[in-house]
Design a protein around this motif. Structure first.
Motif, mmCIF file in Angstrom:
data_model
loop_
_atom_site.group_PDB
_atom_site.id
_atom_site.type_symbol
_atom_site.label_atom_id
_atom_site.label_comp_id
_atom_site.label_asym_id
_atom_site.label_seq_id
_atom_site.Cartn_x
_atom_site.Cartn_y
_atom_site.Cartn_z
ATOM 1 N N GLU A 37 5.399 -12.666 5.024
ATOM 2 C CA GLU A 37 5.565 -12.363 3.602
ATOM 3 C C GLU A 37 4.226 -12.402 2.874
ATOM 4 O O GLU A 37 3.946 -11.575 2.007
ATOM 5 C CB GLU A 37 6.538 -13.352 2.933
ATOM 6 C CG GLU A 37 7.955 -13.286 3.439
ATOM 7 C CD GLU A 37 8.228 -14.267 4.577
ATOM 8 O OE1 GLU A 37 7.443 -15.214 4.752
ATOM 9 O OE2 GLU A 37 9.218 -14.057 5.279
ATOM 10 N N LEU A 40 1.824 -9.196 3.375
ATOM 11 C CA LEU A 40 2.087 -8.039 2.521
ATOM 12 C C LEU A 40 1.446 -8.200 1.153
ATOM 13 O O LEU A 40 0.875 -7.252 0.606
ATOM 14 C CB LEU A 40 3.599 -7.821 2.376
ATOM 15 C CG LEU A 40 4.323 -7.401 3.644
ATOM 16 C CD1 LEU A 40 5.817 -7.319 3.391
ATOM 17 C CD2 LEU A 40 3.794 -6.078 4.153
ATOM 18 N N TRP A 44 -1.581 -5.751 -0.262
ATOM 19 C CA TRP A 44 -1.427 -5.077 -1.547
ATOM 20 C C TRP A 44 -2.594 -5.432 -2.464
ATOM 21 O O TRP A 44 -3.194 -4.555 -3.083
ATOM 22 C CB TRP A 44 -0.091 -5.459 -2.180
ATOM 23 C CG TRP A 44 0.090 -4.862 -3.535
ATOM 24 C CD1 TRP A 44 -0.111 -5.484 -4.736
ATOM 25 C CD2 TRP A 44 0.441 -3.515 -3.849
ATOM 26 N NE1 TRP A 44 0.122 -4.609 -5.763
ATOM 27 C CE2 TRP A 44 0.466 -3.398 -5.251
ATOM 28 C CE3 TRP A 44 0.757 -2.405 -3.074
ATOM 29 C CZ2 TRP A 44 0.779 -2.215 -5.897
ATOM 30 C CZ3 TRP A 44 1.077 -1.223 -3.727
ATOM 31 C CH2 TRP A 44 1.084 -1.135 -5.104
#
Length: 120
Positions: A37, A40, A44
């Motif tokens: 998690e 990501l 980004w």
């Protein structure tokens, strides 16, 4: 990612990956076992943050536009609220027409950055 076509990029890739891994290590000390998690979020953040060498975000150099962060959609910022579909489509078309210029400017910034580093 390494490339045989442009081997000069291999060192930059390793450097960029090292930054991501170091940031993940710092963050994962508090959240054991949740690296997927967190990865990501870091990717980004990395792709939507302006780089010193280019003055642009990697996202904008690929797609020709700046990314709208998810928070802007949830909180409904002014930038998001003032957009309508027709105006947005026009702006996207204009951005696609100027993406080559944006990339050329990034190349010039990279060359200037490399000269500054060489002098230092």
């Amino acid at each position: 990612m390494s490339t045989h076509v442009y081997p000069q990029a291999n060192g930059q890739t390793k450097s960029n990956n090292k930054i991501i891994v170091n940031n993940l290590k710092k963050r994962l000390d508090k959240k054991k076992g949740k690296w997927a998690e967190e990865l990501l979020l870091f990717l980004w953040a990395d792709r939507t943050t302006s780089k010193v060498a280019t003055g642009q975000t990697p996202y904008s150099l690929v797609f020709g536009i700046e990314a709208v962060i998810p928070t802007e959609v949830v909180i409904m910022t002014t930038r998001y609220l003032l957009q309508d579909q027709e105006n947005n489509n026009r702006i996207l078309a204009e951005d696609l027409n100027t993406i080559d210029e944006l990339r050329d400017l990034a190349k010039i910034c990279i060359a200037a950055h490399q000269q500054r580093i060489a002098k230092a």
